[in-house]
Design a protein around this motif. Structure first.
Motif, PDB file in Angstrom:
ATOM      1  N   GLY A  66      -1.640  54.859  67.735  1.00 36.07           N
ATOM      2  CA  GLY A  66      -1.742  53.528  67.136  1.00 36.07           C
ATOM      3  C   GLY A  66      -2.448  53.524  65.795  1.00 36.07           C
ATOM      4  O   GLY A  66      -2.157  52.684  64.939  1.00 36.07           O
ATOM      5  N   ASN A  67      -3.372  54.456  65.582  1.00 37.81           N
ATOM      6  CA  ASN A  67      -4.114  54.495  64.323  1.00 37.81           C
ATOM      7  C   ASN A  67      -3.246  54.863  63.126  1.00 37.81           C
ATOM      8  O   ASN A  67      -3.608  54.554  61.998  1.00 37.81           O
ATOM      9  CB  ASN A  67      -5.281  55.483  64.399  1.00 37.81           C
ATOM     10  N   ILE A  68      -2.134  55.540  63.348  1.00 31.30           N
ATOM     11  CA  ILE A  68      -1.308  55.942  62.211  1.00 31.30           C
ATOM     12  C   ILE A  68      -0.098  55.030  62.005  1.00 31.30           C
ATOM     13  O   ILE A  68       0.575  55.138  60.987  1.00 31.30           O
ATOM     14  CB  ILE A  68      -0.841  57.410  62.336  1.00 31.30           C
ATOM     15  N   THR A  69       0.121  54.117  62.918  1.00 24.58           N
ATOM     16  CA  THR A  69       1.298  53.251  62.842  1.00 24.58           C
ATOM     17  C   THR A  69       1.342  52.454  61.547  1.00 24.58           C
ATOM     18  O   THR A  69       2.377  52.399  60.874  1.00 24.58           O
ATOM     19  CB  THR A  69       1.355  52.305  64.054  1.00 24.58           C
ATOM     20  N   HIS A  70       0.227  51.853  61.167  1.00 27.17           N
ATOM     21  CA  HIS A  70       0.179  51.037  59.949  1.00 27.17           C
ATOM     22  C   HIS A  70       0.468  51.886  58.710  1.00 27.17           C
ATOM     23  O   HIS A  70       1.280  51.502  57.867  1.00 27.17           O
ATOM     24  CB  HIS A  70      -1.179  50.342  59.827  1.00 27.17           C
ATOM     25  N   SER A  71      -0.171  53.041  58.603  1.00 25.65           N
ATOM     26  CA  SER A  71       0.062  53.911  57.449  1.00 25.65           C
ATOM     27  C   SER A  71       1.496  54.407  57.409  1.00 25.65           C
ATOM     28  O   SER A  71       2.100  54.502  56.336  1.00 25.65           O
ATOM     29  CB  SER A  71      -0.901  55.106  57.466  1.00 25.65           C
ATOM     30  N   LEU A  72       2.053  54.726  58.561  1.00 25.35           N
ATOM     31  CA  LEU A  72       3.452  55.149  58.605  1.00 25.35           C
ATOM     32  C   LEU A  72       4.383  54.029  58.146  1.00 25.35           C
ATOM     33  O   LEU A  72       5.361  54.271  57.436  1.00 25.35           O
ATOM     34  CB  LEU A  72       3.840  55.601  60.009  1.00 25.35           C
ATOM     35  N   ARG A  73       4.066  52.808  58.534  1.00 25.04           N
ATOM     36  CA  ARG A  73       4.885  51.668  58.120  1.00 25.04           C
ATOM     37  C   ARG A  73       4.851  51.517  56.592  1.00 25.04           C
ATOM     38  O   ARG A  73       5.880  51.279  55.959  1.00 25.04           O
ATOM     39  CB  ARG A  73       4.394  50.394  58.791  1.00 25.04           C
ATOM     40  N   ILE A  74       3.686  51.705  56.001  1.00 24.56           N
ATOM     41  CA  ILE A  74       3.558  51.618  54.545  1.00 24.56           C
ATOM     42  C   ILE A  74       4.378  52.728  53.877  1.00 24.56           C
ATOM     43  O   ILE A  74       5.114  52.479  52.920  1.00 24.56           O
ATOM     44  CB  ILE A  74       2.076  51.694  54.119  1.00 24.56           C
ATOM     45  N   LEU A  75       4.252  53.958  54.390  1.00 23.83           N
ATOM     46  CA  LEU A  75       5.021  55.070  53.828  1.00 23.83           C
ATOM     47  C   LEU A  75       6.524  54.859  54.012  1.00 23.83           C
ATOM     48  O   LEU A  75       7.325  55.202  53.143  1.00 23.83           O
ATOM     49  CB  LEU A  75       4.583  56.395  54.460  1.00 23.83           C
TER      50      LEU A  75
END
Length: 144
Positions: A66-75
């Motif tokens: 869950g911690n990387i979901t937001h950053s992945l969405r941005i990328l």
């Protein structure tokens, strides 16, 4: 036994200074691509291990999925990565645009980091490398 694995206090302080300097330098350098340091970390991990399952990526970064979901969405919105679902697993890989960014940014970033870490003595570098290997090995053992 634990005491043998601890870093000397002065090395901890030097590492803290290196981290602060590295973070400032990286943030300034990466701002031209609107990337954060954590997003570059994701990009670099994906580039090395692609395609990679999101859960495996999280384990490599020592965070939760869950911690990387937001950053992945941005990328993904920037066109650097794509995700595809296969059964219950999400796989991530670089797009052509992401590959070009990876090839441009990662080697330059590695050079900058090498310059910063060169301030450590050979003995400090050896101690740090040994400890990092132990941390990675323990992390890998826990995920098995």
């Amino acid at each position: 036994m634990f005491r043998k694995q601890r870093l000397p206090l002065l090395l901890w302080f030097r590492l803290a200074r290196i981290y602060n300097k590295s973070n400032r330098m990286s943030s300034k350098y990466l701002s031209q691509w609107n990337l954060t340091v954590s997003q570059l970390d994701l990009l670099a991990q994906i580039g090395v291990h692609q395609p990679i399952a999101q859960k495996d990526l999280a384990e490599k970064l020592f965070v939760t999925k869950g911690n990387i979901t937001h950053s992945l969405r941005i990328l993904e919105n920037a066109g650097f990565v794509s995700r595809k679902q296969e059964w219950r697993t999400k796989y991530i890989q670089l797009t052509d645009k992401g590959e070009r960014l990876y090839e441009e940014v990662v080697p330059k970033q590695e050079e900058k980091q090498a310059q910063i870490f060169s301030s450590l003595t050979k003995e400090e570098q050896k101690t740090l490398l040994e400890l990092l290997k132990k941390v990675e090995k323990n992390q890998l053992n826990r995920s098995d």
